[in-house]
Write an enzyme that holds these catalytic residues in place. Structure first.
Site, PDB file in Angstrom:
ATOM      1  N   LYS A 173     -12.319  20.792  16.306  1.00 29.10           N
ATOM      2  CA  LYS A 173     -12.820  20.023  15.153  1.00 29.10           C
ATOM      3  C   LYS A 173     -13.371  20.934  14.056  1.00 29.10           C
ATOM      4  CE  LYS A 173     -15.165  17.693  18.258  1.00 29.10           C
ATOM      5  NZ  LYS A 173     -14.384  18.048  19.449  1.00 29.10           N
ATOM      6  N   ILE A 174     -14.232  21.868  14.456  1.00 28.82           N
ATOM      7  CA  ILE A 174     -14.874  22.733  13.455  1.00 28.82           C
ATOM      8  C   ILE A 174     -13.883  23.755  12.900  1.00 28.82           C
ATOM      9  CG2 ILE A 174     -16.696  24.452  13.098  1.00 28.82           C
ATOM     10  CD1 ILE A 174     -18.319  22.887  15.289  1.00 28.82           C
ATOM     11  N   SER A 249     -20.523  29.979  16.499  1.00 25.86           N
ATOM     12  CA  SER A 249     -20.202  29.229  17.720  1.00 25.86           C
ATOM     13  C   SER A 249     -21.258  29.449  18.808  1.00 25.86           C
ATOM     14  CB  SER A 249     -18.806  29.610  18.199  1.00 25.86           C
ATOM     15  OG  SER A 249     -18.313  28.602  19.027  1.00 25.86           O
ATOM     16  N   ARG A 250     -21.148  30.521  19.547  1.00 24.52           N
ATOM     17  CA  ARG A 250     -22.171  30.853  20.540  1.00 24.52           C
ATOM     18  C   ARG A 250     -22.321  32.368  20.583  1.00 24.52           C
ATOM     19  NH1 ARG A 250     -23.615  26.464  20.078  1.00 24.52           N
ATOM     20  NH2 ARG A 250     -23.840  24.803  21.612  1.00 24.52           N
ATOM     21  N   ASP A 274     -24.786  33.162  13.049  1.00 22.31           N
ATOM     22  CA  ASP A 274     -25.705  32.031  13.163  1.00 22.31           C
ATOM     23  C   ASP A 274     -26.207  31.907  14.598  1.00 22.31           C
ATOM     24  OD1 ASP A 274     -27.015  29.641  12.074  1.00 22.31           O
ATOM     25  OD2 ASP A 274     -25.662  28.517  13.386  1.00 22.31           O
ATOM     26  N   GLU A 279     -30.679  34.661  21.952  1.00 21.89           N
ATOM     27  CA  GLU A 279     -31.466  33.896  20.968  1.00 21.89           C
ATOM     28  C   GLU A 279     -32.506  32.960  21.594  1.00 21.89           C
ATOM     29  OE1 GLU A 279     -28.131  31.614  19.214  1.00 21.89           O
ATOM     30  OE2 GLU A 279     -29.095  29.808  19.965  1.00 21.89           O
ATOM     31  N   HIS A 311     -29.333  29.748  14.190  1.00 17.71           N
ATOM     32  CA  HIS A 311     -28.648  28.591  14.778  1.00 17.71           C
ATOM     33  C   HIS A 311     -28.914  27.333  13.942  1.00 17.71           C
ATOM     34  CE1 HIS A 311     -26.755  27.420  18.829  1.00 17.71           C
ATOM     35  NE2 HIS A 311     -26.427  26.505  17.939  1.00 17.71           N
ATOM     36  N   GLN A 312     -28.653  27.459  12.654  1.00 17.63           N
ATOM     37  CA  GLN A 312     -28.931  26.336  11.767  1.00 17.63           C
ATOM     38  C   GLN A 312     -27.658  25.688  11.222  1.00 17.63           C
ATOM     39  OE1 GLN A 312     -30.910  28.651   8.367  1.00 17.63           O
ATOM     40  NE2 GLN A 312     -29.716  27.185   7.181  1.00 17.63           N
ATOM     41  N   ALA A 313     -26.499  26.131  11.727  1.00 17.86           N
ATOM     42  CA  ALA A 313     -25.241  25.619  11.157  1.00 17.86           C
ATOM     43  C   ALA A 313     -25.144  24.100  11.278  1.00 17.86           C
ATOM     44  CB  ALA A 313     -24.047  26.283  11.835  1.00 17.86           C
ATOM     45  N   PHE A 314     -25.736  23.547  12.321  1.00 18.60           N
ATOM     46  CA  PHE A 314     -25.636  22.085  12.536  1.00 18.60           C
ATOM     47  C   PHE A 314     -26.600  21.310  11.638  1.00 18.60           C
ATOM     48  CE2 PHE A 314     -29.653  20.876  14.503  1.00 18.60           C
ATOM     49  CZ  PHE A 314     -30.212  22.126  14.731  1.00 18.60           C
TER      50      PHE A 314
END
Ligand code: NAI
Length: 364
Positions: A173-174, A249-250, A274, A279, A311-314
Site C-alpha cells: 500500500k505505502i 518502514s522499520r 524515520d 529506537e 517514527h512520525q511518518a504515520f
C-alpha cells in the site's frame, strides 16, 4: 486499579450495554487519546490509558482487562503473551500496521492478535517524500540559517529528482503510493518485492539490480527474519556511490553500523530515517536533557547528510482517526461471539494476513 476502571467506565460507557470491554492501552501518547475517546465512546469500551510500554516488567498492569492495545515499541514476546493468557486477556490489538514486535506464533491458540492493515498509507508515503526533498534541497539547513538571518546559499546546492532512478523495496500500500508520488516528479521507478504485483506496470528487478541501479532507495517492506539487515555492508557495497537511503518502514531493515560506515566512507550520499533499530527506548521521548548513550544514533544525527525523524511518518490527523476507528472496530468484532475477528493475524495458515478463518470466522 478498580477505581481507575470506574473512572473510565463513567467516561466511556455511553451505550449502556450489559458488559463493558476493558482495554489496557499501553504506551499512550497525548495525541492518541482524542480519537480513541471519540470512537471508544460509541461503544461499551473502558480504556485504561497507561504511559508505560508493555513488556515483561509492566505486563501485570494488564490484569483485569479483556484486551490490550499496543503500539510499535511495545514488546509482545512469548513471555508477555504467556502472562496475558494467564490473566485471561483475550485480545492484543495493535494500533499499527507493522507487527514485528508481536510473537504471533506464541499467541496462536491463546490470545487473538489484530492490527490496522491500512489507515493512511498516504501519511507514510508523503513523509518519505518529505524527508527525501528535505535532504536533496537542504531545507533543514536553509531553515536553520534563515532563522538566524543568514541568507547565504553556500553549501545548499541540491539536485533535481526529475530523471533520477528510485528503487522501491516493497510495493504494498505505502510503496505503491510512494511510486505514484515519485512518478509525479518525473523519476524513473524500479522495484523489488518478494511477491511482485502482477499487471501493475511496475518494473520489477532483483534486489541486487535495484541496489546497483538506484540513485535513491526507499524501503517499504515489513521487518521479518528475511528482511532484517537487508541493507548491510555487502548491500551498501553494491550501491551507487552517493546513493540516498530512505527508511520509513522499520529500523531493523538497516544495519545502522554499516550505514554509518558507508556515510563515513562517503559511499552513501544521504540517509533519511524515520525509524531506527534501537529506537524503542528513545523515540517518542524527550531525551533533550540526557546524555545519549547510543553512540551510533548520536553519530548518525551529527552527520550533515542524515535526517532523523522519530517514527512520525504515520502522524497525520487522517491516520490517527483511521487507526482509532479501525482498532475499535477490530476490538468489537473480536468480542462478538458470532462475528469475524476483523484484521486478525493468524499464525496457523502460514499466510498470516490471509487466514481462511473457515469454521469460526477467527483463527482459533
Ligand atoms: P503492505 O503489507 O501493504 O506492503 C508490504 C509489501 O512488502 C508487500 O507488497 C509485500 O509483498 C512486501 N514484502 C514482504 N516481504 C518482502 C521481502 N522479503 N522483500 C521485499 N518485499 C517484501 O504494508 P504497508 O502498509 O505498505 O506498510 C509497509 C511497512 O511500512 C510496514 O511493514 C511497516 O513496517 C511500515 N510502516 C511504518 C510507519 C511509520 O510511521 N514509519 C507507519 C506504517 C507502516
Amino acid at each position: 486499579m478498580n477505581g481507575l476502571w470506574d473512572i473510565h467506565f463513567e467516561v466511556f460507557c455511553r451505550k449502556g450495554g450489559p458488559t463493558v470491554l476493558k482495554v489496557a492501552f499501553f504506551d499512550t501518547k497525548i495525541y492518541d487519546k482524542p480519537s480513541f475517546e471519540h470512537y471508544g465512546g460509541m461503544h461499551d469500551i473502558a480504556f485504561r490509558f497507561l504511559e508505560t510500554k508493555l513488556n515483561e516488567d509492566s505486563v501485570e498492569l494488564a490484569k483485569g482487562s479483556d484486551a490490550v492495545c499496543v503500539f510499535v515499541n511495545d514488546t509482545v514476546n512469548a513471555a508477555v503473551i504467556e502472562k496475558l493468557y494467564e490473566y485471561g486477556v483475550k485480545l492484543i490489538a495493535l494500533r499499527s500496521a507493522g507487527y514485528n514486535n508481536v510473537d504471533v506464533q506464541a499467541a496462536f491458540g491463546k490470545v487473538h492478535v489484530v492490527h490496522v492493515p491500512a489507515y493512511s498509507p498516504y501519511a507514510v508515503a508523503e513523509h518519505a517524500m518529505a524527508l527525501l526533498l528535505t535532504s536533496v534541497r537542504r531545507i533543514h539547513k536553509a531553515y536553520n540559517r534563515t532563522r538566524e538571518f543568514n541568507f547565504t546559499l553556500t553549501g545548499l546546492t541540491g539536485f533535481d529528482l526529475h530523471g533520477k532512478t528510485v528503487g522501491v523495496v516493497g510495493t504494498g500500500k505505502i510503496g505503491r503510493i510512494f511510486i505514484d508520488i515519485c512518478r509525479g516528479f518525473g523519476m524513473h521507478v524500479i522495484a523489488y518485492d518478494r511477491y511482485p504485483a502482477v499487471d501493475s506496470g511496475i518494473e520489477y528487478v532483483s534486489l541486487e539490480e535495484l541496489f546497483e541501479r538506484s540513485d535513491i532507495i526507499s524501503l517499504h517492506c515489513p521487518l521479518t527474519a528475511e528482511t532484517q539487515h537487508m541493507i548491510d555492508a555487502s548491500a551498501i557495497g553494491k550501491m551507487k556511490k552517493g546513493v540516498i537511503i530512505v527508511n520509513t518502514s522499520r529500523g531493523g531493515l538497516i544495519d545502522a553500523e554499516a550505514l554509518l560506515d558507508g556515510i563515513k566512507a562517503r559511499r552513501i550520499g544521504a540517509a533519511c530515517l524515520d525509524v531506527y533499530e534501537e529506537e524503542a527506548d528513545i523515540f517518542f521521548e524527550d531525551r533533550s536533557g540526557h546524555i545519549m548513550d547510543d553512540e551510533t544514533l548520536s553519530r548518525l544525527i551529527s552527520m550533515p547528510n542524515v535526517i532523523v525523524t522519530s517514527h512520525q511518518a504515520f502522524l497525520t490527523e487522517e491516520a490517527l482517526d483511521g487507526i482509532a476507528s479501525t482498532t475499535v472496530k477490530n476490538m468489537i468484532s473480536c468480542f462478538e461471539n458470532d462475528g469475524v475477528c476483523e484484521n486478525e493475524l493468524c499464525y496457523r495458515c502460514g499466510n498470516i494476513e490471509q487466514c481462511s478463518k473457515e469454521r469460526k470466522k477467527r483463527c482459533f
